[in-house]
Enzyme design. Structure first.
Site, PDB file in Angstrom:
ATOM      1  N   ASP A   1       0.868  -1.142  -0.016  1.00  0.00           N
ATOM      2  CA  ASP A   1       0.222  -0.041  -0.055  1.00  0.00           C
ATOM      3  C   ASP A   1       0.966   1.208   0.065  1.00  0.00           C
ATOM      4  O   ASP A   1       2.136   1.328   0.510  1.00  0.00           O
ATOM      5  CB  ASP A   1      -1.011   0.048   1.249  1.00  0.00           C
ATOM      6  CG  ASP A   1      -2.272  -0.804   1.146  1.00  0.00           C
ATOM      7  OD1 ASP A   1      -2.187  -1.795   0.006  1.00  0.00           O
ATOM      8  OD2 ASP A   1      -2.918  -0.767   1.957  1.00  0.00           O
TER       9      ASP A   1
ATOM     10  N   HIS B   1       3.705  -2.723   2.984  1.00  0.00           N
ATOM     11  CA  HIS B   1       3.816  -1.383   2.581  1.00  0.00           C
ATOM     12  C   HIS B   1       5.266  -1.086   1.793  1.00  0.00           C
ATOM     13  O   HIS B   1       6.075  -1.507   2.374  1.00  0.00           O
ATOM     14  CB  HIS B   1       3.688  -0.289   3.835  1.00  0.00           C
ATOM     15  CG  HIS B   1       2.249  -0.407   4.533  1.00  0.00           C
ATOM     16  ND1 HIS B   1       2.053  -1.219   5.528  1.00  0.00           N
ATOM     17  CD2 HIS B   1       1.121   0.403   4.209  1.00  0.00           C
ATOM     18  CE1 HIS B   1       0.749  -1.167   5.953  1.00  0.00           C
ATOM     19  NE2 HIS B   1       0.315  -0.088   5.291  1.00  0.00           N
TER      20      HIS B   1
END
Length: 720
Positions: A90, A242
């Site tokens: 993300d 991430h």
């Protein structure tokens, strides 16, 4: 259309010299706004809603898999099959960490899904292209990363469409995968965010959450990340990681161990549609949509480069402003101590007569005040008024005064340099003072002005030009500028021996120095700067006489001020260009090229050109933040200016009351000067020609302050 209408339309057309600076400033602000938008400084919403009740969320969603398909009004969920892992990343792409993540995935022949934000994708399109080219899937993570449960449907549509626009411009694709910001597991849906998921499904998107969270954002260490990312009992999973949002070195290190460990256990690392065995989430974008995306990404890239340059420019102007103020304060103190110490002198007292030249073109309203102020001089002088083709009776007015020692020379209009050269040719004495026809001298001005010629190395002397009409707001602003900007500058340049300009209002020259450099030139619109630079290059010293005060009539309207400063700015650029060879000259005459020209170029041309950046970033900071830091920074700069101004006023023995308008001057007056200089730059770069611009005088400066204006009484006579 009638001829009258055509003429009116032509008169209403905005001149190019005004339009170009306006367009430049608008483009600058647009680039800055776009940069702020793509850095989540504009239109960003950083609120995060706390958990809400879940009674309105379907049970099959709360107890289902991490892939939610609400397209067509039918809600279904899916799990990832056993022994398949879908790594998801993300908040990227990040220029530092995303390439490292991609390198690890490529090394281990693994694929993943990257949920990118539009802000990052538009700023780093090459990384999005690399993701697609290397077989990874890309999903939407909104444009500005807001909590969508707070947003209206129109804002949700905007976030999705802008995110897709960034993908189209970056990689030429459209995707159906979507992950909401701040999402986690399927059982975390509640009554606030579930309606958003339903709406997004109606727009054709599949929502992807996760069922295994590595919690790498906590940076717990590679071992902890691997432990939390590993599913139990051979189950398939969507793993949340991430590739942006901070230091992701632990994520990269964990991946390099995690992937081969689970591959050895029979796990396959694939993208989502591969794991589910469905049609690819990507579809190509063509035609107008593709070009719109590319145009948007190109604009974002341009804004990044432009604002990067602006930030560098802001650093440069900050250094120049602080450096200039520091130099002015330090060197002004040195100059004042040197010239005011007991026993200081330039050399033997200068008592020889002086020729005072007054070039005049349509100065009938103020020429009498000028000439009468000269008659009151306490130094022997002759006064030569050179009438440069006036049409208002200037010459007749001076002749009618019948003042002794005052001569009038008439010539056809040929410009100020020609008038001054004509005056030099008719002057009787070797020391020559030049002044403007709208200026008045104090009785001691000429005497103070010529004393530095006691030093045979001095070829010219700059006097202390002061604003006589300082009671109006525009006059007060110019008064601050003259005292602070011009006279502190001249003290600084005097110490550095590189005075750039002898002011036309009050300056003195040796005739021999003028003759050696060929006299006044009309090559530039700043003949005073031109002749000063020429004298430096010829090896003469140019100094500043602070007590040689002259009171001049400053422009009283914005239009007149614009015209004057436009000519000054453009003329200074012309003079710098004309004397550019001074940069490479050697010997004593090369000092001006080594020190003076760089300082003049930096402080009088480059710094004013970059100075608007201070106010551009001030405005941006006030509107979009950080407001408090922006105000403190601006007040800090203002405080530095106030200290310099107060010191300059103290040196010149001026009343401090005029400094009350200093903050307003910085907000309004300075902006006008910015636009004037920008217009001068555009004129120079486009090869434009600027004619001499005569200012309209009012004769408001009747005499020097504290000295009554009285007709000549005949009590003393000038020489000649």
């Amino acid at each position: 259309m009638t001829p009258r209408t055509t003429g009116a339309a032509r008169r209403r057309r905005v001149p190019l010299r005004y339009l170009l600076p306006l367009l430049f400033l608008v483009a600058l602000m647009a680039m800055l706004m776009l940069r702020g938008y793509t850095h989540s400084e504009i239109l960003a919403d950083h609120r995060v809603r706390p958990p809400a009740p879940t009674d309105q969320v379907p049970h099959r969603v709360l107890g289902g898999g991490p892939v939610i398909d609400a397209r067509g009004g039918q809600i279904s969920t899916r799990e990832v099959p056993r022994k398949k892992l879908v790594l998801t990343f993300d908040d990227g792409p990040d220029p530092t960490w995303t390439p490292r993540v991609l390198d690890v995935l490529k090394e281990h022949d693994a694929h993943a899904v990257f949920f990118v934000t539009g802000t990052m994708a538009s700023r780093h399109p090459d990384l999005v292209r690399r993701m697609v080219d290397e077989g990874h899937e890309v999903g939407l993570h909104t444009f500005n990363h807001p909590d969508l449960s707070y947003q209206s449907r129109s804002r949700i549509d905007w976030e999705l469409s802008q995110n897709q626009l960034a993908l189209a411009g970056s990689a030429g694709i459209r995707t159906t995968l979507f992950r909401p910001p701040y999402s986690s597991f399927a059982d975390a849906f509640d009554n606030k965010n579930w309606p958003v998921t339903e709406y997004i499904g109606s727009r054709g998107y599949i929502t992807v959450v996760n069922n295994t969270d590595s919690e790498d954002w906590k940076r717990p260490g590679a071992d902890a990340i691997i432990k939390r990312a590993t599913p139990k009992g051979g189950k398939g999973a969507i793993v949340l990681m991430h590739d942006s949002g901070g230091d992701r070195s632990q994520t990269v290190a964990a991946l390099d161990r995690f992937i081969p460990q689970l591959q050895d256990k029979g796990y396959e690392f694939t993208h989502l549609t591969g794991a589910l065995g469905v049609t690819s989430a990507h579809s190509p974008v063509t035609g107008l949509d593709l070009w719109k995306g590319k145009a948007f990404v190109y604009a974002v890239q341009a804004s990044e480069h432009v604002t990067g340059v602006l930030v560098v420019g802001l650093a440069v102007i900050g250094a120049l402003v602080i450096g200039r103020f520091g130099l002015m304060l330090l060197l002004s103190v040195m100059h004042a101590r040197r010239t005011r110490r007991s026993g200081f002198s330039w050399g033997p007292p200068v008592t020889e007569p002086v020729s005072v030249l007054v070039p005049a073109f349509n100065e009938a309203k103020c020429i009498e005040n000028t000439v009468r102020s000269l008659i009151g001089s306490d130094h022997p002088i002759e006064v030569i008024v050179i009438d440069d083709g006036s049409t208002d009776g200037t010459a007749r007015l001076v002749e009618s005064l019948r003042l002794p020692g005052v001569r009038v020379i008439r010539q056809h209009n040929a410009g100020k340099p020609a008038a001054l050269n004509r005056g030099v040719a008719n002057a009787r004495y070797d020391l020559i003072v030049m002044m403007d026809g709208d200026t008045v001298f104090e009785p001691s001005t000429v005497r103070e002005l010529v004393q530095p010629f006691g030093d045979p190395r001095v070829g010219a002397v700059a006097g202390n030009a002061k604003v006589g009409n300082k009671d109006s707001l525009i006059g007060a602003w110019q008064h601050i500028e003259y005292v602070m900007g011009f006279n502190l500058d001249r003290r600084m340049y005097d110490v550095l021996r590189c005075m750039p300009t002898i002011p036309g209002a009050v300056g003195a020259f040796r005739r021999s120095a003028l003759e050696r450099v060929g006299g006044m030139s009309d090559d530039t619109l700043a003949e005073d700067t031109d002749i000063t630079m020429a004298l430096h290059r010829d090896g003469w010293r140019v100094v500043y006489a602070e007590n040689a005060r002259a009171w001049t009539e400053a422009p009283e309207t914005v239009q007149q001020l614009w015209s004057q400063r436009y000519r000054w700015s453009y003329g200074t650029m012309q003079a710098i260009w004309k004397h550019k060879r001074a940069f490479i000259e050697s010997g004593p005459s090369g000092r001006f090229g080594r020190v003076g020209l760089p300082l003049v170029s930096a402080f009088m041309v480059l710094a004013p050109l970059l100075a608007p950046l201070i106010d551009v970033f001030l405005l941006y900071g006030l509107v979009f933040g950080p407001t408090q830091k922006t105000i403190i920074a601006w007040l800090g700069v203002l405080a530095i200016q106030a200290v310099c101004a107060a010191y300059a006023f103290r040196l010149d023995r001026e009343k401090m009351t005029h400094l009350i308008s200093l903050p307003l001057q910085q907000i309004l007056y300075r902006q006008l000067m910015y636009v004037v200089l920008l217009q001068s730059w555009i004129t120079a770069l486009t090869g434009g020609r600027l004619r001499w611009q005569k200012l309209r005088r009012t004769g408001v400066v009747g005499s020097a302050p504290g000295i009554p204006a009285q007709p000549y009484s005949g009590e003393r006579r000038p020489v000649g």
